[in-house]
Design an enzyme around this catalytic site. Structure first.
Site, PDB file in Angstrom:
ATOM      1  N   CYS A 135      59.370 117.679 115.210  1.00 16.80           N
ATOM      2  CA  CYS A 135      61.464 118.243 114.757  1.00 16.80           C
ATOM      3  C   CYS A 135      61.196 118.842 113.633  1.00 16.80           C
ATOM      4  CB  CYS A 135      62.121 117.232 115.265  1.00 16.80           C
ATOM      5  SG  CYS A 135      61.455 115.742 115.299  1.00 16.80           S
TER       6      CYS A 135
HETATM    7  N1  LIG Z   1      60.826 113.543 121.196  1.00 20.44           N
HETATM    8  C1  LIG Z   1      61.159 114.384 120.148  1.00 20.44           C
HETATM    9  O1  LIG Z   1      62.126 114.802 119.485  1.00 20.44           O
HETATM   10  C2  LIG Z   1      60.022 115.057 119.570  1.00 20.44           C
HETATM   11  C3  LIG Z   1      58.961 114.573 120.462  1.00 20.44           C
HETATM   12  N2  LIG Z   1      57.441 115.731 119.669  1.00 20.44           N
HETATM   13  C4  LIG Z   1      56.768 114.544 120.198  1.00 20.44           C
HETATM   14  O2  LIG Z   1      55.797 115.264 121.809  1.00 20.44           O
HETATM   15  C5  LIG Z   1      55.316 114.286 122.066  1.00 20.44           C
HETATM   16  C6  LIG Z   1      56.395 113.635 123.230  1.00 20.44           C
HETATM   17  O3  LIG Z   1      57.779 112.767 123.122  1.00 20.44           O
HETATM   18  P1  LIG Z   1      58.365 112.757 123.988  1.00 20.44           P
HETATM   19  O4  LIG Z   1      59.201 113.475 125.148  1.00 20.44           O
HETATM   20  O5  LIG Z   1      59.876 111.963 122.909  1.00 20.44           O
HETATM   21  O6  LIG Z   1      58.323 111.257 124.553  1.00 20.44           O
HETATM   22  P2  LIG Z   1      58.545 110.068 124.610  1.00 20.44           P
HETATM   23  O7  LIG Z   1      57.877 108.906 125.138  1.00 20.44           O
HETATM   24  O8  LIG Z   1      59.578 110.352 125.836  1.00 20.44           O
HETATM   25  O9  LIG Z   1      57.170 110.625 125.632  1.00 20.44           O
HETATM   26  C7  LIG Z   1      56.111 110.021 125.939  1.00 20.44           C
HETATM   27  C8  LIG Z   1      55.908 110.121 127.544  1.00 20.44           C
HETATM   28  O10 LIG Z   1      54.221 110.485 127.825  1.00 20.44           O
HETATM   29  C9  LIG Z   1      53.695 109.691 128.521  1.00 20.44           C
HETATM   30  N3  LIG Z   1      52.049 109.025 128.303  1.00 20.44           N
HETATM   31  C10 LIG Z   1      52.448 108.066 127.393  1.00 20.44           C
HETATM   32  N4  LIG Z   1      51.427 107.598 126.732  1.00 20.44           N
HETATM   33  C11 LIG Z   1      50.421 108.355 127.870  1.00 20.44           C
HETATM   34  C12 LIG Z   1      48.917 108.438 127.321  1.00 20.44           C
HETATM   35  N5  LIG Z   1      47.934 107.608 126.767  1.00 20.44           N
HETATM   36  N6  LIG Z   1      47.949 109.724 128.369  1.00 20.44           N
HETATM   37  C13 LIG Z   1      49.296 110.456 128.707  1.00 20.44           C
HETATM   38  N7  LIG Z   1      50.395 110.320 128.693  1.00 20.44           N
HETATM   39  C14 LIG Z   1      51.047 108.986 128.027  1.00 20.44           C
HETATM   40  C15 LIG Z   1      53.911 108.263 129.225  1.00 20.44           C
HETATM   41  O11 LIG Z   1      54.844 108.647 130.467  1.00 20.44           O
HETATM   42  P3  LIG Z   1      54.227 107.676 131.957  1.00 20.44           P
HETATM   43  O12 LIG Z   1      53.656 106.519 131.281  1.00 20.44           O
HETATM   44  O13 LIG Z   1      55.090 108.025 133.216  1.00 20.44           O
HETATM   45  O14 LIG Z   1      52.558 108.687 131.902  1.00 20.44           O
HETATM   46  C16 LIG Z   1      55.779 108.870 128.760  1.00 20.44           C
HETATM   47  O15 LIG Z   1      56.893 109.165 129.641  1.00 20.44           O
HETATM   48  C17 LIG Z   1      54.821 112.715 121.142  1.00 20.44           C
HETATM   49  O16 LIG Z   1      54.342 113.353 120.638  1.00 20.44           O
HETATM   50  C18 LIG Z   1      56.043 113.157 120.384  1.00 20.44           C
HETATM   51  O17 LIG Z   1      56.113 112.966 118.464  1.00 20.44           O
HETATM   52  C19 LIG Z   1      57.532 116.608 119.332  1.00 20.44           C
HETATM   53  C20 LIG Z   1      58.499 116.843 118.848  1.00 20.44           C
HETATM   54  C21 LIG Z   1      59.636 116.358 119.001  1.00 20.44           C
HETATM   55  C1  LIG Z   2      63.820 109.270 115.365  1.00 21.55           C
HETATM   56  C2  LIG Z   2      62.072 109.575 115.614  1.00 21.55           C
HETATM   57  O1  LIG Z   2      61.646 108.420 115.273  1.00 21.55           O
HETATM   58  N1  LIG Z   2      61.646 110.474 115.282  1.00 21.55           N
HETATM   59  C3  LIG Z   2      60.071 111.214 114.857  1.00 21.55           C
HETATM   60  C4  LIG Z   2      60.057 112.081 114.885  1.00 21.55           C
HETATM   61  C5  LIG Z   2      59.888 112.827 116.408  1.00 21.55           C
HETATM   62  C6  LIG Z   2      58.362 113.864 116.408  1.00 21.55           C
HETATM   63  O2  LIG Z   2      58.611 114.808 115.958  1.00 21.55           O
HETATM   64  O3  LIG Z   2      57.299 113.389 116.315  1.00 21.55           O
HETATM   65  P1  LIG Z   2      55.208 113.276 116.279  1.00 21.55           P
HETATM   66  O4  LIG Z   2      55.905 114.522 114.837  1.00 21.55           O
HETATM   67  O5  LIG Z   2      55.076 112.678 116.202  1.00 21.55           O
HETATM   68  O6  LIG Z   2      55.754 115.003 117.221  1.00 21.55           O
HETATM   69  C7  LIG Z   2      59.924 110.081 113.973  1.00 21.55           C
HETATM   70  O7  LIG Z   2      60.386 110.539 112.939  1.00 21.55           O
HETATM   71  O8  LIG Z   2      58.647 109.535 114.406  1.00 21.55           O
END
Ligand SMILES: NC(=O)C1=CN([C@@H]2O[C@H](COP(=O)(O)OP(=O)(O)OC[C@H]3O[C@@H](n4cnc5c(N)ncnc54)[C@H](OP(=O)(O)O)[C@@H]3O)[C@@H](O)[C@H]2O)C=CC1
Ligand SMILES: CC(=O)N[C@@H](CCC(=O)OP(=O)(O)O)C(=O)O
Length: 316
Positions: A135
């Site tokens: 992000c």
């Molecule tokens: N949040 C953000 O703003 C952003 C996040 N990202 C990236 O996107 C990905 C998802 O982020 P986000 O939605 O915030 O994460 P969350 O923690 O909200 O959701 C991740 C989900 O993945 C599942 N999970 C956890 N461990 C495992 C595993 N080993 N295998 C399969 N499923 C698993 C869990 O569901 P359950 O346990 O029910 O299976 C959990 O709800 C991350 O890699 C994050 O770094 C990228 C850009 C922005």
């Molecule tokens: C507030 C906060 O914790 N933000 C996350 C960024 C989320 C994200 O983009 O994570 P990935 O790069 O792993 O997809 C961080 O700084 O790690």
């Protein structure tokens, strides 16, 4: 009505998974094939995502089981470090299947297309392995790219994100009590997005993130030392030339605010300013960390990989 493309989603319960299910439901050419969640297994997807018309039920699919399921695209929206078993299972079962990984796991792997369409569109078209950017990295690179040949030194970027950026697993960065009336700096140097942006811009960047009590919304303020004098109008012209045709990038003179990013599908870039000696520029970018910072960008990338118009399902 053409046959929809089937999309498998791993990590469906999470913040980005929730936004992805909403976008898939709204997309005329995509259909949710399965939604993996260990915690929600057995529950109807429509309990969480009422817009789901595909009557999916959350399932705790192991990587091999998920790989055996029919799908044209698999989106991995699980935490960093979880993607490899799914990638390996798909490589073994259906290597031509498109994988879009939202984690940081493959962003430094040149065998994967880096999924920032505004800067890397040609490589994403027709790709089967796409690493979705982070992000902050998305906002930082879009704020800096038009100036990259004018860097008179490493830019310094101050970032702020809503706490949904920290995912659903409890951590100080999504502890709303601790964040109340607060702004929390972390990863002072060496954040993965600092390294990610430096790699894909080809220039060093200094970045410090902060988390804010809002759920979503992200803003970066970039300070850029310049190799030569540049007027404010010349600075703004560089952004106009690079982004005027980009449907998900809006430009404005006034500085964007964090709230301008929350709920926005694209990125708002503005607040163009130069120092009195015109040797230092400031640019600000605002987005929603869950949308252009994740789910919207993933759909852009899926559209490009499938040969659809890039904005299919994203223009409302
Ligand atoms: N949040 C953000 O703003 C952003 C996040 N990202 C990236 O996107 C990905 C998802 O982020 P986000 O939605 O915030 O994460 P969350 O923690 O909200 O959701 C991740 C989900 O993945 C599942 N999970 C956890 N461990 C495992 C595993 N080993 N295998 C399969 N499923 C698993 C869990 O569901 P359950 O346990 O029910 O299976 C959990 O709800 C991350 O890699 C994050 O770094 C990228 C850009 C922005
Ligand atoms: C507030 C906060 O914790 N933000 C996350 C960024 C989320 C994200 O983009 O994570 P990935 O790069 O792993 O997809 C961080 O700084 O790690």
């Amino acid at each position: 009505m053409s046959t929809p493309f089937l999309v498998g989603l791993v990590g469906a319960r999470g913040h980005t998974g929730r936004e992805l299910m909403r976008l898939i439901a709204e997309h005329p050419e995509l259909m949710l094939a399965y939604a993996v969640s260990r915690e929600f297994a057995g529950r109807s997807v429509s309990d969480i995502a009422p817009e789901d018309k595909d009557e999916c039920v959350f399932e705790a699919l192991e990587p091999e089981e998920a790989a055996r399921r029919r799908a044209d695209v698999v989106i991995l929206a699980a935490p960093d470090g979880a993607a490899a078993p799914y990638v390996e299972a798909i490589e073994a079962t259906a290597p031509q299947r498109i994988i879009v990984d939202l984690s940081a796991d493959y962003r430094f792997d040149d065998k994967w297309a880096y999924g920032l369409p505004e800067l890397n569109r040609a490589k994403i078209r027709g790709a089967t392995r796409i690493a979705n950017p982070g992000c902050y990295a998305t906002a930082m690179q879009l704020a800096l790219a038009p100036l990259v040949s004018h860097f008179g030194g490493a830019p310094s970027v101050f970032g702020v994100s809503g706490y949904s950026g920290a995912g659903t697993k409890p951590s100080p960065r999504n502890d709303i009590e601790r964040l109340k009336d607060n702004l929390m700096p972390y990863a002072m140097t060496g954040h993965k997005h600092e390294r990610e942006a430096a790699r894909h811009l080809g220039k060093a960047v200094n970045f410090t993130p902060h988390v804010h009590p809002a759920f979503s919304g992200l803003i970066v303020t970039a300070h850029i030392p310049l190799t030569e004098k540049m007027s404010k109008s010349d600075l703004a012209k560089l952004y106009e030339e690079k982004y005027s045709k980009e449907p998900l990038i809006a430009l404005r003179n006034e500085p964007p605010e964090l709230k301008d990013g929350s709920g926005r599908k694209g990125v708002l870039i503005g607040g163009f300013a130069v120092s009195e000696n015109e040797r230092h520029a400031v640019v600000i970018a605002a987005e929603d960390n869950l949308l252009k910072g994740a789910a919207v960008q993933a759909v852009q990338n899926i559209n490009l990989a499938l040969g659809l118009k890039e904005m299919t399902g994203l223009v409302n």
